[in-house]
Design an enzyme around this catalytic site. Structure first.
Site, PDB file in Angstrom:
ATOM      1  N   HIS A  77      -6.747  -5.823 -11.065  1.00  0.00           N
ATOM      2  CA  HIS A  77      -6.270  -5.090 -12.335  1.00  0.00           C
ATOM      3  C   HIS A  77      -6.782  -3.437 -12.510  1.00  0.00           C
ATOM      4  O   HIS A  77      -8.153  -4.602 -13.119  1.00  0.00           O
ATOM      5  CB  HIS A  77      -4.610  -4.703 -12.274  1.00  0.00           C
ATOM      6  CG  HIS A  77      -4.346  -3.980 -12.104  1.00  0.00           C
ATOM      7  ND1 HIS A  77      -3.431  -3.133 -13.000  1.00  0.00           N
ATOM      8  CD2 HIS A  77      -2.658  -3.918 -11.177  1.00  0.00           C
ATOM      9  CE1 HIS A  77      -2.109  -2.125 -13.072  1.00  0.00           C
ATOM     10  NE2 HIS A  77      -1.985  -2.286 -12.141  1.00  0.00           N
ATOM     11  N   GLU A 135      -4.528   0.121  -4.321  1.00  0.00           N
ATOM     12  CA  GLU A 135      -3.999   0.632  -5.927  1.00  0.00           C
ATOM     13  C   GLU A 135      -4.781   2.075  -6.115  1.00  0.00           C
ATOM     14  O   GLU A 135      -5.230   2.590  -6.719  1.00  0.00           O
ATOM     15  CB  GLU A 135      -3.409   0.141  -6.846  1.00  0.00           C
ATOM     16  CG  GLU A 135      -2.793  -0.935  -6.272  1.00  0.00           C
ATOM     17  CD  GLU A 135      -1.493  -2.120  -7.519  1.00  0.00           C
ATOM     18  OE1 GLU A 135      -0.260  -2.454  -7.303  1.00  0.00           O
ATOM     19  OE2 GLU A 135      -2.416  -1.658  -8.877  1.00  0.00           O
TER      20      GLU A 135
END
Ligand code: PEP
Length: 255
Positions: A95, A165
């Site tokens: 992430h 993302e």
């Protein structure tokens, strides 16, 4: 066609086990009739064990990180095997918030291998910090994919989920800007090409999902026009009703 998937990333929320249980129970109740969408909640490590005890056949649990090895002298780490043993089945890896803390593609690669070996589905996050006129951001994503998936076999490739993302679109980014479904679709096509070059055009492509301030207003646009197999909402997954709205939108689009 395989089911679309909605993966909620709770990040470092909520503050107490009681609130975590309450949120999970609320989501579990709301999604109890969902049939055509896979649902995953990625909660903080310390809540996972108690959340597995809440009965629901609709939600799978995931973690937000894991170490690359099963056991050993690694103070403070949590292994993928431990996560599997308490009932987690997914793990978010790479992430951008962890990359910002120094996580490299090389380390993420080890974590992906560890997760696969333990039976967890790695949700590999990729995405550029910003978009530049020279389209260097394509190369950034290409490098992330190639390095993070280095040494992963063709067979394992399809067991991974890739989450695109763009960091500039994540809700907590300073001067956040919304990405459009077109931004997303263009990158999804590019990611598929990178994967085809790496694993061969005939190899089954992993699911590719989108995350970046997904909300009830744009979830349908991303699912319809973004070329993705699902979504990774962060902030919206902390509100049971909003999360359910997103699941409902997905459910209506799943054939
Ligand atoms: C995330 O960081 O994974 C994310 C997509 O968060 P948000 O939806 O809050 O932008």
């Amino acid at each position: 066609m395989s089911k679309k998937i909605i993966i909620g990333n709770w990040k470092m929320n909520p503050l107490t086990p009681k609130d975590a249980e309450k949120l999970f129970k609320n989501i579990a109740e709301l999604v109890s009739r969902v049939k055509k969408t896979d649902i995953v909640i990625c909660a903080p490590f310390i809540y996972l064990d108690r959340l597995t005890k809440i009965r629901t056949s609709k939600i799978k649990l995931g973690a937000q990180d894991s170490f690359g090895l099963d056991t050993g002298p690694f103070t403070g780490e949590i292994s993928p095997e431990m996560l599997y043993n308490i009932g987690a089945r997914y793990v978010i890896l790479g992430h951008s918030e962890r990359r910002a803390m120094g996580e490299t593609n090389e380390l993420i690669n080890k974590k992906i291998k560890g997760a696969l070996a333990s039976g967890l589905v790695p949700v590999l996050c990729v995405g550029e910090n910003q978009r530049d006129e020279n389209h260097e951001y394509f190369n950034i994503v290409k490098t992330q994919i190639n390095e993070c998936l280095d040494g992963i076999s063709k067979n394992s490739n399809s067991k991974i989920i890739i989450a695109y993302e763009p960091v500039w679109a994540i809700s907590t980014t300073l001067n956040q800007k919304d990405a459009t479904p077109m931004d997303c679709e263009e990158m999804v096509i590019f990611i598929k090409k990178v994967l085809a070059d790496k694993f061969g055009a005939k190899t089954e492509c992993p699911k590719i999902i989108y995350g970046g301030s997904v909300n009830t207003k744009d979830a349908g646009d991303f699912l319809n026009g973004g070329g993705v197999d699902g979504l990774l909402p962060g902030r919206a997954s902390l509100n049971a009703n909003k999360f359910m709205e997103i699941v409902k939108i997905c459910e209506a689009l799943n054939k």
